[in-house]
Design a protein around this motif. Structure first.
Motif, PDB file in Angstrom:
ATOM      1  N   LYS A 168      42.252  43.978  28.975  1.00 18.64           N
ATOM      2  CA  LYS A 168      41.880  42.758  28.255  1.00 18.64           C
ATOM      3  C   LYS A 168      40.538  42.221  28.768  1.00 18.64           C
ATOM      4  CE  LYS A 168      42.908  39.524  25.236  1.00 18.64           C
ATOM      5  NZ  LYS A 168      43.397  38.200  25.561  1.00 18.64           N
ATOM      6  N   PHE A 169      40.356  42.325  30.058  1.00 17.44           N
ATOM      7  CA  PHE A 169      39.106  41.840  30.646  1.00 17.44           C
ATOM      8  C   PHE A 169      37.907  42.591  30.081  1.00 17.44           C
ATOM      9  CE2 PHE A 169      35.885  41.940  34.114  1.00 17.44           C
ATOM     10  CZ  PHE A 169      35.523  40.610  34.025  1.00 17.44           C
ATOM     11  N   LYS A 170      38.061  43.905  29.949  1.00 15.34           N
ATOM     12  CA  LYS A 170      36.988  44.704  29.355  1.00 15.34           C
ATOM     13  C   LYS A 170      36.671  44.221  27.945  1.00 15.34           C
ATOM     14  CE  LYS A 170      39.037  48.612  30.736  1.00 15.34           C
ATOM     15  NZ  LYS A 170      39.473  50.016  30.564  1.00 15.34           N
ATOM     16  N   ASN A 194      43.547  39.605  39.214  1.00 13.42           N
ATOM     17  CA  ASN A 194      44.688  40.082  38.419  1.00 13.42           C
ATOM     18  C   ASN A 194      44.676  41.615  38.370  1.00 13.42           C
ATOM     19  OD1 ASN A 194      46.671  40.588  36.585  1.00 13.42           O
ATOM     20  ND2 ASN A 194      46.076  38.909  35.207  1.00 13.42           N
ATOM     21  N   PRO A 195      45.476  42.271  39.221  1.00 10.42           N
ATOM     22  CA  PRO A 195      45.445  43.725  39.300  1.00 10.42           C
ATOM     23  C   PRO A 195      46.204  44.420  38.163  1.00 10.42           C
ATOM     24  CG  PRO A 195      46.935  42.830  40.961  1.00 10.42           C
ATOM     25  CD  PRO A 195      46.374  41.669  40.217  1.00 10.42           C
ATOM     26  N   ASP A 196      46.869  43.652  37.336  1.00  7.14           N
ATOM     27  CA  ASP A 196      47.665  44.209  36.239  1.00  7.14           C
ATOM     28  C   ASP A 196      46.797  45.055  35.296  1.00  7.14           C
ATOM     29  OD1 ASP A 196      49.246  42.816  33.312  1.00  7.14           O
ATOM     30  OD2 ASP A 196      49.764  44.607  34.474  1.00  7.14           O
ATOM     31  N   GLN A 197      47.285  46.270  34.952  1.00  7.27           N
ATOM     32  CA  GLN A 197      46.508  47.183  34.105  1.00  7.27           C
ATOM     33  C   GLN A 197      46.144  46.540  32.759  1.00  7.27           C
ATOM     34  OE1 GLN A 197      45.081  50.205  34.217  1.00  7.27           O
ATOM     35  NE2 GLN A 197      45.479  50.341  36.409  1.00  7.27           N
ATOM     36  N   TYR A 207      34.863  32.283  27.786  1.00  8.43           N
ATOM     37  CA  TYR A 207      34.800  33.515  28.559  1.00  8.43           C
ATOM     38  C   TYR A 207      35.035  33.257  30.045  1.00  8.43           C
ATOM     39  CZ  TYR A 207      33.269  37.670  30.908  1.00  8.43           C
ATOM     40  OH  TYR A 207      33.235  38.762  31.724  1.00  8.43           O
ATOM     41  N   ARG A 208      34.442  32.157  30.534  1.00 11.11           N
ATOM     42  CA  ARG A 208      34.613  31.867  31.951  1.00 11.11           C
ATOM     43  C   ARG A 208      36.094  31.689  32.293  1.00 11.11           C
ATOM     44  NH1 ARG A 208      30.727  27.887  34.718  1.00 11.11           N
ATOM     45  NH2 ARG A 208      30.665  27.085  32.602  1.00 11.11           N
ATOM     46  N   LYS A 209      36.810  30.991  31.403  1.00 12.56           N
ATOM     47  CA  LYS A 209      38.227  30.739  31.631  1.00 12.56           C
ATOM     48  C   LYS A 209      39.000  32.062  31.645  1.00 12.56           C
ATOM     49  CE  LYS A 209      41.901  27.771  29.796  1.00 12.56           C
ATOM     50  NZ  LYS A 209      42.732  28.742  29.052  1.00 12.56           N
ATOM     51  N   LEU A 210      38.704  32.914  30.662  1.00  9.54           N
ATOM     52  CA  LEU A 210      39.418  34.192  30.586  1.00  9.54           C
ATOM     53  C   LEU A 210      39.070  35.086  31.778  1.00  9.54           C
ATOM     54  CD1 LEU A 210      39.059  34.783  26.757  1.00  9.54           C
ATOM     55  CD2 LEU A 210      41.197  34.512  28.020  1.00  9.54           C
ATOM     56  N   ALA A 211      37.801  35.081  32.166  1.00  9.21           N
ATOM     57  CA  ALA A 211      37.398  35.940  33.281  1.00  9.21           C
ATOM     58  C   ALA A 211      38.111  35.531  34.564  1.00  9.21           C
ATOM     59  CB  ALA A 211      35.877  35.856  33.477  1.00  9.21           C
ATOM     60  N   ARG A 212      38.331  34.235  34.707  1.00  5.41           N
ATOM     61  CA  ARG A 212      39.034  33.777  35.906  1.00  5.41           C
ATOM     62  C   ARG A 212      40.488  34.240  35.927  1.00  5.41           C
ATOM     63  NH1 ARG A 212      36.261  28.239  36.190  1.00  5.41           N
ATOM     64  NH2 ARG A 212      34.561  28.668  37.631  1.00  5.41           N
ATOM     65  N   GLU A 213      41.069  34.405  34.738  1.00  6.29           N
ATOM     66  CA  GLU A 213      42.457  34.858  34.670  1.00  6.29           C
ATOM     67  C   GLU A 213      42.588  36.368  34.765  1.00  6.29           C
ATOM     68  OE1 GLU A 213      43.496  31.373  31.415  1.00  6.29           O
ATOM     69  OE2 GLU A 213      43.955  33.464  30.961  1.00  6.29           O
ATOM     70  N   LEU A 214      41.599  37.063  34.208  1.00  9.82           N
ATOM     71  CA  LEU A 214      41.786  38.497  33.966  1.00  9.82           C
ATOM     72  C   LEU A 214      41.022  39.404  34.920  1.00  9.82           C
ATOM     73  CD1 LEU A 214      41.442  38.347  30.072  1.00  9.82           C
ATOM     74  CD2 LEU A 214      43.559  38.601  31.377  1.00  9.82           C
TER      75      LEU A 214
END
Ligand SMILES: [Zn+2]
Ligand SMILES: [Zn+2]
Length: 405
Positions: free
Chosen positions: A62-64, A54-57, A42-49
């Motif tokens: 995905k972050f949610k 990452n302002p991409d919709q 999760y930490r890895k994904l949260a850092r990306e998303l």
């Protein structure tokens, strides 16, 4: 800037309920993943998303989803529901007790740093953030008390009754801190979440930070009627007697652990351990060096020359010690097995007897006569005394064996 409760709003719950259901797949971990692996994923994904980076919709959606997946899989109860084929979020309906933290909405929600703090322990000085209220009950501290032991007690081991002052469980409230017949109440300020949020506007939009609720100190509940005995602490200081079984072979500075005999924690939390630290008393005859002992024996010049046998008091009783004829000063005799036992091991040390030959003083006339006669017989009336280099190594070795350690 405003303060508000941190409970999940109705909008968040709707968001959470719309996410996909393959929670393991969302985090990219195997079904049997450990709690640690889930955290790392999760930490890895949260850092990306995270919207901060990452302002991409699509990334925000995905972050949610991964946040919801982490919420589920990091909670053993919810994870069990998933493993049994259910969906803890889908089945939650109104979302009652199970949804305190409100991590579902990354938009008006916390910054990436706050997410990291909240999920993985910020460790910042101002009291680590955590999701939901912190527990009033905490593990107690360890306690340390000294115990003076003789060398003999160190050698054999000993059971001692010690008077110990520690925090103990309050006998009136049994740890919950409430006066009899009363119970804790939900904190009005934070509505039980234990934290209050501050919303600030910044370039990135709203930044929400949370801190422990000042009214309940983060517990989420208050004690309206504290126990008189402990003032709501759940514990009181008391003196009690604890029996310590000290094993054979201990020495100065060794700590013996008595599990669960330390301080009871706040809120009646499980006690820490009690450590009994040995302070070894100086022995009148023996110096200790690990499992070995050293002592000094004074031998009269005549006995050193002629040889003798003597009874020596060791730690274990009286033992025969043979002094060979012609024994010199600084001779070291080894008495095997007359030292200390090894702590929790096998084997026993030696006793090293350092011989000091004593030159007689206060000779009477007859004794002087005899010694002169002896000197004549040995051709020692005019001895040639040759000086020898002072050998520091030799003297320091001797000194070391006495000063020891
Ligand atoms: Zn009490
Ligand atoms: Zn509060």
């Amino acid at each position: 800037m405003q303060e508000q409760g941190a409970g999940a709003g109705p909008q968040e719950r709707q968001l959470v309920q719309r996410v996909a259901r393959d929670y393991y797949g969302l985090l990219g971990v195997a079904k049997g993943a450990s709690a640690d692996e889930i955290k790392r994923a999760y930490r890895k994904l949260a850092r990306e998303l995270h919207p901060d980076v990452n302002p991409d919709q699509a990334a925000q959606q995905k972050f949610k989803e991964v946040t919801a997946a982490y919420e589920v899989l990091s909670d053993p109860a919810k994870r069990q529901v998933v493993d049994l084929g259910g969906d803890p979020l889908g089945g939650q309906g109104g979302g009652g007790a199970g949804a305190p933290g409100g991590m579902g909405d990354p938009f008006g929600g916390m910054g990436l740093g706050d997410i990291m703090d909240a999920f993985f322990g910020g460790g910042g000085g101002g009291g680590g953030r955590s999701r939901g209220p912190r527990s009033r009950v905490r593990q107690g501290d360890d306690a340390l008390i000294p115990i003076e032991l003789t060398l003999e007690e160190c050698a054999t081991g000993v059971a001692k009754d010690l008077a110990v002052d520690t925090a103990t469980l309050c006998s009136v409230c049994h740890g919950n801190g409430c006066a009899p017949g009363t119970s804790p109440a939900t904190c009005d300020m934070c509505k039980g979440s234990g934290e209050v949020q501050q919303i600030q506007r910044s370039l990135l939009g709203q930044v929400v930070t949370s801190r422990p609720c000042p009214v309940c100190r983060g517990f989420g509940e208050v004690i309206p009627d504290p126990c008189r005995q402990c003032n709501g602490e759940g514990r009181v200081r008391a003196r009690r007697t604890v029996r310590a079984n000290i094993p054979a072979g201990v020495g100065d500075g060794i700590r013996v652990r008595l599990a669960g005999q330390g301080e009871v924690g706040p809120g009646g939390g499980a006690p820490g351990d009690l450590y009994v630290e040995v302070q070894e008393l100086q022995h009148e005859r023996f110096t200790r060096d690990g499992i070995d002992l050293h002592c000094t024996v004074h031998v009269p010049m005549t006995a050193a020359a002629l040889g003798t046998s003597m009874g020596l008091h060791t730690l274990h009783g009286v033992e025969d010690l043979d002094i060979q004829p012609g024994t010199q000063s600084a001779t070291v005799l080894t008495m095997r097995g007359q030292g200390m036992p090894r702590l929790r091991g096998t084997g026993i040390g030696n006793l090293y007897v350092h011989i000091e030959v004593v030159t007689p003083t206060k000779l009477d006339g007859r004794q002087v006569e005899l010694l002169h006669e002896l000197a004549t017989l040995r051709g020692e009336e005019q001895p040639e005394l040759a000086a020898r280099a002072h050998n520091g190594g030799f003297f320091s070795r001797i000194r070391d064996s006495f000063v020891g350690r």
